[in-house]
Design an enzyme around this catalytic site. Structure first.
Site, PDB file in Angstrom:
ATOM      1  N   HIS A 133      67.657  30.438  64.551  1.00 12.76           N
ATOM      2  CA  HIS A 133      68.312  29.981  65.988  1.00 12.76           C
ATOM      3  C   HIS A 133      67.313  29.324  66.600  1.00 12.76           C
ATOM      4  O   HIS A 133      65.982  29.779  66.575  1.00 12.76           O
ATOM      5  CB  HIS A 133      68.709  31.097  66.924  1.00 12.76           C
ATOM      6  CG  HIS A 133      69.233  30.624  68.163  1.00 12.76           C
ATOM      7  ND1 HIS A 133      70.531  30.357  68.278  1.00 12.76           N
ATOM      8  CD2 HIS A 133      68.576  30.934  69.356  1.00 12.76           C
ATOM      9  CE1 HIS A 133      70.683  29.839  69.619  1.00 12.76           C
ATOM     10  NE2 HIS A 133      69.436  30.398  70.147  1.00 12.76           N
ATOM     11  N   LEU A 153      81.560  33.752  63.177  1.00 10.26           N
ATOM     12  CA  LEU A 153      82.207  34.317  62.314  1.00 10.26           C
ATOM     13  C   LEU A 153      82.832  35.520  62.963  1.00 10.26           C
ATOM     14  O   LEU A 153      82.561  36.372  64.003  1.00 10.26           O
ATOM     15  CB  LEU A 153      81.497  34.869  61.307  1.00 10.26           C
ATOM     16  CG  LEU A 153      80.485  33.725  60.454  1.00 10.26           C
ATOM     17  CD1 LEU A 153      79.382  34.506  59.580  1.00 10.26           C
ATOM     18  CD2 LEU A 153      81.570  33.177  59.572  1.00 10.26           C
TER      19      LEU A 153
HETATM   20  C1  GAR Z   1      68.824  23.921  63.688  1.00 12.41           C
HETATM   21  O1  GAR Z   1      68.123  23.561  64.716  1.00 12.41           O
HETATM   22  C2  GAR Z   1      69.311  25.482  63.836  1.00 12.41           C
HETATM   23  O2  GAR Z   1      68.466  26.345  64.230  1.00 12.41           O
HETATM   24  C3  GAR Z   1      70.549  25.129  64.691  1.00 12.41           C
HETATM   25  O3  GAR Z   1      71.138  24.023  64.427  1.00 12.41           O
HETATM   26  C4  GAR Z   1      70.245  23.124  63.701  1.00 12.41           C
HETATM   27  C5  GAR Z   1      70.697  22.968  62.454  1.00 12.41           C
HETATM   28  O4  GAR Z   1      70.004  21.885  61.855  1.00 12.41           O
HETATM   29  N1  GAR Z   1      71.417  26.179  64.750  1.00 12.41           N
HETATM   30  C6  GAR Z   1      71.923  26.511  65.744  1.00 12.41           C
HETATM   31  O5  GAR Z   1      71.870  26.124  67.085  1.00 12.41           O
HETATM   32  C7  GAR Z   1      72.790  27.888  65.722  1.00 12.41           C
HETATM   33  N2  GAR Z   1      73.384  28.562  66.830  1.00 12.41           N
HETATM   34  P1  GAR Z   1      70.052  21.485  60.290  1.00 12.41           P
HETATM   35  O6  GAR Z   1      71.540  21.217  59.974  1.00 12.41           O
HETATM   36  O7  GAR Z   1      69.351  20.219  60.014  1.00 12.41           O
HETATM   37  O8  GAR Z   1      69.340  22.684  59.479  1.00 12.41           O
END
Ligand code: GAR
Length: 191
Positions: free
Chosen positions: A113, A97
């Site tokens: 995260h 963002l």
């Molecule tokens: C999750 O593991 C979250 O921690 C990560 O993406 C995945 C989304 O899973 N986020 C990041 O890496 C942000 N930098 P989901 O769509 O099943 O919730």
């Protein structure tokens, strides 16, 4: 502490993919005495799987192209304003963002995260933890500031890395913990 309108905090969840964290937040919001109402799901991907869930649960959803400048984000800000949103939960939202956007929602954007921040900001966290021979990885819920993955930590959970782990197996175990700590973190900041 997040101020809410009425007795529930109006939340927007931003996603880019599967939306399993969205699901866990949604089920949490449906619990008795919950102080949270998920009013809208915003996605930068038209075909994000998580949007099917939003549809099924009758949560309003919108897709936008986020180009990391305020001009493109104004439309998003407009709808958030219209819906009186006072907290944004990033849940697997893979866009950065703009500073201006974050400023406008200062202290009201949180993110999950998949690492034990401040370790492994950014992408590919699971491989990086394994390749570094770390004993533990985990997940972190934190406030979002203009500096990537660097805002104040709200809650973390450690997950042990086993000798035979690969990124996929570790990711799966960490995700399970993500689903637990994200609602817990919400509860903490809203109480
Ligand atoms: C999750 O593991 C979250 O921690 C990560 O993406 C995945 C989304 O899973 N986020 C990041 O890496 C942000 N930098 P989901 O769509 O099943 O919730």
């Amino acid at each position: 502490m997040i101020k809410s309108f009425g007795n529930k905090t109006k939340v927007a969840v931003f996603i880019s993919g599967r939306g399993t964290n969205l699901k866990s937040l949604f089920y949490f919001s449906k619990k008795k005495k919950s102080k949270v109402e998920i009013c809208i799901v915003i996605s930068n991907k038209k075909y994000a799987k998580g949007l099917n869930f939003a549809k099924k649960q009758n949560i309003k959803f919108q897709t936008y192209t986020f180009k990391n400048n305020l001009k493109d984000e104004l439309k998003v800000l407009q709808i958030l304003k219209k819906k009186n949103i006072n907290l944004i939960c990033l849940a697997g939202f893979m866009k950065i963002l703009s500073k201006e956007f974050i400023k406008r929602f200062k202290g009201k954007i949180i993110n999950i995260h998949p690492s034990l921040l401040p370790k492994y900001k950014g992408l590919d966290t699971h491989n990086r933890a394994i390749n570094n021979n770390d004993k533990y990885s985990g997940c972190t819920v934190h406030y979002v500031t203009p500096k990537l993955d660097s805002g104040k930590i709200i809650l973390q959970r450690k997950v042990k890395i086993f000798k035979n782990d690969n990124a996929k197996s570790l990711k799966k175990r960490i995700l399970k913990q993500e689903h637990k700590i994200y609602p817990k973190a919400l509860k903490m900041i809203l109480n």
